[in-house]
Design a protein around this motif. Structure first.
Motif, PDB file in Angstrom:
ATOM      1  N   VAL A 129      41.303  30.384  49.412  1.00  0.00           N
ATOM      2  CA  VAL A 129      40.896  31.280  48.626  1.00  0.00           C
ATOM      3  C   VAL A 129      40.520  32.434  49.316  1.00  0.00           C
ATOM      4  O   VAL A 129      39.642  32.261  50.313  1.00  0.00           O
ATOM      5  CB  VAL A 129      39.778  30.623  47.537  1.00  0.00           C
ATOM      6  N   THR A 157      38.783  33.381  38.572  1.00  0.00           N
ATOM      7  CA  THR A 157      38.902  32.409  39.380  1.00  0.00           C
ATOM      8  C   THR A 157      39.566  31.297  38.948  1.00  0.00           C
ATOM      9  O   THR A 157      40.457  30.556  39.268  1.00  0.00           O
ATOM     10  CB  THR A 157      37.536  31.937  40.189  1.00  0.00           C
ATOM     11  N   VAL A 185      34.302  30.644  43.103  1.00  0.00           N
ATOM     12  CA  VAL A 185      35.158  29.888  43.323  1.00  0.00           C
ATOM     13  C   VAL A 185      34.713  28.490  42.965  1.00  0.00           C
ATOM     14  O   VAL A 185      35.743  27.858  42.343  1.00  0.00           O
ATOM     15  CB  VAL A 185      35.601  30.104  44.713  1.00  0.00           C
TER      16      VAL A 185
END
Length: 177
Positions: A86, A122, A57
């Motif tokens: 997330v 991501t 991420v």
């Protein structure tokens, strides 16, 4: 790739005009030191629930930060509310965008278990929160082609059109509330 409004020419003109307008100047900042230190728009993300994907991420956010000027993704500070949540789960990766720059990104283990690049997944899902749609089917050179590019595709960078669209999306956009 930061493009700012203060150009070298303007800086030079100010340097030349400064003494005439205000008298001698002890030090004049360079164009580089006059640049803002942050992007026009800062979005925060919370990857605490991203489990084993937390590093991916951060890398996906860094890729967007390297690629565009109009928005910057930063990790939320402890106790700070985040624009983007997330989360890791066992399903397929997906994003649930709210308004531009806000939403929830799910990094689904199903795609990763099938061999898709964690960083590409991501960056792709963050692209949705930045206002980009899927572009399927598509080539590996298109980040938003997603899984249709196949498991051998590890390109996690947006192409020129995707960068331009994000810049346009955030041009003049208000900060999230």
């Amino acid at each position: 790739m930061r493009v700012r409004t203060l150009t070298g020419g303007l800086a030079a003109a100010l340097v030349m005009a400064g003494p005439a307008l205000t008298g001698p100047v002890a030090a004049v900042p360079s164009a580089d030191s006059a640049r803002p230190l942050v992007a026009d728009r800062v979005l925060t993300y919370d990857a605490r629930a991203a489990a084993e994907f937390r590093t991916a991420v951060d890398r996906g956010a860094a890729i967007w930060n390297e690629s565009v000027d109009g928005v910057e993704l930063r990790p939320a500070a402890d106790g700070e509310g985040a624009d983007i949540q997330v989360v890791a789960d066992d399903g397929w990766p997906r994003s649930l965008p709210g308004s531009l720059g806000r939403g929830t990104v799910y990094i689904g283990r199903q795609a990763i278990d099938q061999g898709h690049s964690t960083v590409r997944v991501t960056a792709h899902e963050l692209g949705h929160v930045l206002g980009l749609p899927d572009r399927k089917p598509g080539p590996c050179s298109s980040l938003m082609s997603g899984a249709s590019a196949g498991t051998s595709c590890t390109n996690a960078y947006p192409n020129a059109a995707e960068k331009a669209q994000v810049e346009k999306n955030f041009e003049g956009a208000d900060a999230p509330v």
